[in-house]
Design an enzyme around this catalytic site. Sequence first.
Site, PDB file in Angstrom:
ATOM      1  N   SER A 119       0.835  -1.196   0.000  1.00  0.00           N
ATOM      2  CA  SER A 119       0.000   0.000   0.000  1.00  0.00           C
ATOM      3  C   SER A 119       0.878   1.257   0.000  1.00  0.00           C
ATOM      4  O   SER A 119       1.688   1.443  -0.908  1.00  0.00           O
ATOM      5  CB  SER A 119      -0.953  -0.055   1.199  1.00  0.00           C
ATOM      6  OG  SER A 119      -1.988   0.891   1.078  1.00  0.00           O
ATOM      7  N   ASP A 173     -10.108  -4.715  -4.292  1.00  0.00           N
ATOM      8  CA  ASP A 173      -9.504  -3.774  -3.338  1.00  0.00           C
ATOM      9  C   ASP A 173     -10.330  -2.487  -3.277  1.00  0.00           C
ATOM     10  O   ASP A 173     -10.421  -1.762  -4.263  1.00  0.00           O
ATOM     11  CB  ASP A 173      -8.063  -3.461  -3.779  1.00  0.00           C
ATOM     12  CG  ASP A 173      -7.265  -2.731  -2.716  1.00  0.00           C
ATOM     13  OD1 ASP A 173      -7.869  -2.001  -1.898  1.00  0.00           O
ATOM     14  OD2 ASP A 173      -6.025  -2.878  -2.708  1.00  0.00           O
ATOM     15  N   HIS A 204      -8.043  -5.430   0.179  1.00  0.00           N
ATOM     16  CA  HIS A 204      -6.764  -4.755   0.446  1.00  0.00           C
ATOM     17  C   HIS A 204      -5.981  -5.574   1.473  1.00  0.00           C
ATOM     18  O   HIS A 204      -5.978  -5.268   2.656  1.00  0.00           O
ATOM     19  CB  HIS A 204      -7.025  -3.337   0.961  1.00  0.00           C
ATOM     20  CG  HIS A 204      -5.829  -2.436   0.910  1.00  0.00           C
ATOM     21  ND1 HIS A 204      -5.153  -2.153  -0.264  1.00  0.00           N
ATOM     22  CD2 HIS A 204      -5.187  -1.753   1.887  1.00  0.00           C
ATOM     23  CE1 HIS A 204      -4.157  -1.325  -0.009  1.00  0.00           C
ATOM     24  NE2 HIS A 204      -4.160  -1.070   1.296  1.00  0.00           N
TER      25      HIS A 204
END
Length: 222
Positions: A119, A173, A204
């Site tokens: 991320s 996601d 995610h």
Amino acid sequence: MSAEVLPSIELETAPNPTASVIWLHGLGADGNDFVPIVPELRLSQSLRVRFVFPHAPVRAVTINNGMRMRAWYDIAAADLNSRADLIGVRESQAQLEAVIVRETARGMPSERIVLAGFSQGGAIALYTGLRHAERLAGIMALSTYLIAPDKLATEASVANRRVPIFMAHGTADPVVRFQWGEASKRMLEAAGYPIAWHTYRMEHSVCLEEVEAIGAWLTKVS
């Protein structure tokens, strides 16, 4: 003035490591986040790797109502163009470069160092790795996106124009949208970078199949 080296957690798979993986966590987490994954990578016993998991600085994050948490940069809004505060990005780039310098000072050549992240951490790994002046072993970018793609042509390092890049993204996601990751992959490919692209039916997060693919890729580039 050089950036201060961030506090980190370190894990070596064997004495006298011959490769380093600097792995950056996501927003609100810390260096502990990916430590448990190391045994799940099932790396060969002959592969001696030092994993370095830095802790991001604590800062206010606008999208989370100004709450202070560990973050590699501020996020102003949930759209792609407003996600990355470039001042914060460059601060984190300098801090990651300081970790690389420490690794090379410990005898690890740059071409034996992988930059990795999830991320926000993946975005910084990409941003820094593509601009790093010396050749790296590889860049691993999980559930993330390319920051400032319009600046890449002028800022990219010649040394890493052919660096191996592992990218993975969940098709469901809701945080870093799959389309953002896929568009980033396409832009990197158009610029000539070799991308190992993996998609998974997940949100995610990271899944077991992905961890196995990471282990295989690390074995190849390390």
